[in-house]
Design an enzyme around this catalytic site. Structure first.
Site, short mmCIF file in Angstrom:
data_model
loop_
_atom_site.label_atom_id
_atom_site.label_comp_id
_atom_site.label_asym_id
_atom_site.label_seq_id
_atom_site.Cartn_x
_atom_site.Cartn_y
_atom_site.Cartn_z
N LEU A 189 0.80 -1.21 0.00
CA LEU A 189 0.00 0.00 0.00
C LEU A 189 0.84 1.27 0.00
O LEU A 189 0.32 2.37 0.19
CB LEU A 189 -0.99 -0.04 1.17
CG LEU A 189 -1.90 -1.28 1.12
CD1 LEU A 189 -2.70 -1.39 2.39
CD2 LEU A 189 -2.82 -1.25 -0.08
N CYS A 190 2.14 1.14 -0.24
CA CYS A 190 3.02 2.30 -0.34
C CYS A 190 2.79 3.06 -1.65
O CYS A 190 2.62 2.44 -2.69
CB CYS A 190 4.49 1.86 -0.34
SG CYS A 190 5.24 1.89 1.28
N HIS A 191 2.86 4.36 -1.56
CA HIS A 191 2.80 5.19 -2.76
C HIS A 191 4.17 5.21 -3.45
O HIS A 191 5.19 5.27 -2.79
CB HIS A 191 2.47 6.64 -2.38
CG HIS A 191 1.12 6.79 -1.75
ND1 HIS A 191 0.89 6.56 -0.43
CD2 HIS A 191 -0.07 7.14 -2.29
CE1 HIS A 191 -0.40 6.77 -0.16
NE2 HIS A 191 -1.00 7.11 -1.27
N MET A 225 9.08 4.14 4.94
CA MET A 225 9.20 2.77 4.42
C MET A 225 10.41 2.63 3.49
O MET A 225 11.03 1.57 3.43
CB MET A 225 7.92 2.35 3.70
CG MET A 225 6.70 2.21 4.62
SD MET A 225 7.01 1.35 6.20
CE MET A 225 7.61 -0.24 5.64
N GLU A 226 10.75 3.70 2.79
CA GLU A 226 11.92 3.64 1.90
C GLU A 226 13.19 3.48 2.74
O GLU A 226 14.09 2.70 2.40
CB GLU A 226 11.99 4.91 1.04
CG GLU A 226 11.01 4.93 -0.12
CD GLU A 226 9.54 5.13 0.28
OE1 GLU A 226 9.27 5.45 1.46
OE2 GLU A 226 8.67 4.95 -0.59
N ASP A 247 23.61 -12.55 2.91
CA ASP A 247 23.89 -13.37 1.72
C ASP A 247 25.39 -13.47 1.46
O ASP A 247 25.90 -14.54 1.11
CB ASP A 247 23.19 -12.76 0.50
CG ASP A 247 23.36 -13.60 -0.75
OD1 ASP A 247 23.20 -14.83 -0.66
OD2 ASP A 247 23.64 -13.04 -1.82
#
Lengths: 173, 173, 173, 173, 173, 173
Positions: free
Chosen positions: C84-86, C122-123, C137
């Site tokens: 739901l992030c823009h 969120m970014e 990794d």
């Protein structure tokens, strides 16, 4: 991608059907074999620009390391970028980048490997191209006139057409 | 991407901070202006290969149309491919592809346009590169020795560094 | 992403409408302002693993450089990953990675910046997470028991909710 | 991703060649076997935030359902996000999310499965991370101080290194 | 995407230049205004299939919740999928899905909103299509004969062409 | 995607586990066989719009060629778009688009082929949908009222459920 030996389609082109429509060609009947492709590109730049690259490392701006990583990641996007390429489960991608004072600039060599029904030429060429574009991006602040040259297939192995090496490995005229 | 005038970073390179670490450089302080970039690439091929391309159209294998579309779509993937590029709301991308008997081969010219805080050089160069790779993919069944040459910026407008044109538009030596 | 001050939706949650259905919330009425977010993560590892990282550089396996680049690129994929992030036109992303002998391991700090109608928490968090996963990794061949810890927002600025700093910056219990 | 048993490269790290250059390591010689990996993450939150999550369902804001889906979709993006991961044809991904009053918060457990030449640890870890980030995004409007903790591999099976279980499954200190 | 009022190109088609070549049309001269588009789709299914959907919720298989989320995420991929669409910074996407016994099946309505130089019709249509495809995927195990019907634009607002409503909102014949 | 014969899950739905949680279902135990799926869609338009399409070719706006390519590329994005679809190494995708004066409009038929543990219905349906959306995008400047109709599976072969053909191939009522 497709072996050059599927010469169906229009005028020997495998990515078109008999009516000229583009297709992702059917490779179902091909053997699953190991396939390797090696591609090359060169980024020509001013001698002073190359000197900046040579000074760089993880502490002072690692242009080569970043371009190498971008090339490897770019190879994984090949089927997203090239419309009729088959998605392939790549088994290995390496990108070697060497300074070349005679150019002057960087020589980029990408090797891709897969065990699949079709070859990895486009993955190797995409890796070399994306690495070259990344070199340009990193250095354009000091040298906007750089040129990416001689992006080409150097060698391929595997598949029905077997081993192929670029006929002329002499420098570009 | 970044204007060449942000010469912070290591040795004038904008994509590194003072310690040499890679950054997506801060463009917050730049003006939002209209920016245009034009890039070029050439795909050199055998004369017979070029003849096949010339015969092609929507009915008989439209190599040029497919490469043009791939270039436009590739421009939209620039920020996915080039590690430190900013995502940009592209306002226009065009890709012109012309046969050139003297090469022989195809000349590809991509133009990108945006109203943003940073330029679109990498979008134009990516469009030209992806279009070139797509030409290679479509034709490699008949001519594996094709070479992508002279991928370079031709012109840019907008931003603090203003108008720039490639100093030498003479053919590659 | 959304400011925490849009407390519509279900139980104060902005990503749901009155019926509980998920929405990409409407930010049209919000002001376009500059917004910054800083997030952190830590990768805890064996002391010998950290020693290998410390020895690395562009010549001998640059784990930190690769993780930094992956974090920056990951920030650009936030809207692809978080439902739901823009999508946001990021103006800057930086990822700092420091060895910490007390942990022992690496501390990762990501900063994202945008001029937009909604924030970049969120970014920044995605950049820190992807950098952490990339560290895992790169090093898992020698230390499969590493743990990613304390991925959290450290600070945000801009938007209606103004300046916020993580209330407790004391170490994890 | 790579088995931990390929200890070529620099200092036992498989993602670097002998010169320290990053590579997508060659897995051609490995056996195609079934491989499973299980990863875990926890999202610590205020007790009132957890209460909101517990009340949610498809009618009233299904945080857990959305995070689960984001985790599954995130696993499919692993090779796009983690620079040196191999693309893998995932055969199964599950993400279980359970409320835990003692934390308080949510425990996320992701399981990935493939029949391939290399393992799926990174896919399981990416699923757990993306699900955690999505929980944060859905709930940040009411609790910006949430922390993602203890993202780690719990178990792996298949490949040359065989069965591995996290040595200490005791809670984080 | 492009306003219908840019009737340059070939035969009124905006996505072609005067020679018939595809272009991502230049929207630089357009005003930045708020634009909204609403699209609809229906998934026709057997009555027993619809009964299964109605019973579903977050506890028992939430088909509608998953399709809604897929539609929202799909809207964000529009410029990746539709070759000549402009990338747009979406400000809001909502997807409503309602059971309809008369169909029988589900009616899907997607609304997209942006403040930009071009409209969001394609984003709304893509959201409705991807939600429909996801419904099919979730239910095909019990009803392979479902049909996606009447994917169409219902309404658009903003831009030079102003307000438009589908002329006939009567049911499909 | 999943064979319709895996009727575990909730109410016969394969994409949910016994608790109703969404899963990317485990196909490890399925046989690797050749699988084919054919899907269809129709784009209904005004007769004058269809006349414009018929006049188009590579010289004058090749709507059909562009939509075909978008459909093929869209098939490769299926696992990115449809949350619970398995990533599949597609072996062939073709998209045929025919003008139909009786509709009036275009009939789109997509065929996907793979040798894998699960079927390609969703890939064929996604190709048909994306091609349809692209037709809409190319022509909406002259006919915003077009409708995408009858997106459906026509035939599938391979896998445990064997050969299936749409029970009624009669035209939509």
């Amino acid at each position: 991608m497709t072996d050059s030996t599927d010469n169906g389609g229009s005028g020997g082109l495998t990515h078109f059907d008999a009516t000229g429509a583009a297709v992702m060609v059917d490779v179902s009947a091909k053997d699953v074999t190991e396939r390797v492709a090696i591609a090359e590109a060169r980024v020509r730049m001013a001698p002073e620009t190359l000197a900046v690259v040579r000074r760089g490392d993880a502490r002072k701006g690692d242009v080569i390391g970043i371009a190498r990583l971008a090339g490897i990641m770019g190879a994984k996007r090949t089927a997203d970028l090239i419309p009729l390429c088959h998605p392939l489960p790549l088994q290995s991608v390496t990108v070697d980048i060497e300074p070349d004072d005679a150019l002057p600039g960087l020589t980029i060599r990408a090797t891709a490997r897969v065990t699949a029904r079709t070859g990895v030429e486009m993955e190797a060429l995409t890796a070399a191209s994306v690495a070259s574009l990344t070199v340009y991006d990193m250095l354009k602040a000091i040298d906007r006139g750089m040129t990416i040259e001689a992006v080409r297939l150097i060698e391929k192995r595997g598949g029905r057409s077997g081993h192929w090496t670029a006929p002329s490995l002499i420098p570009e005229p």
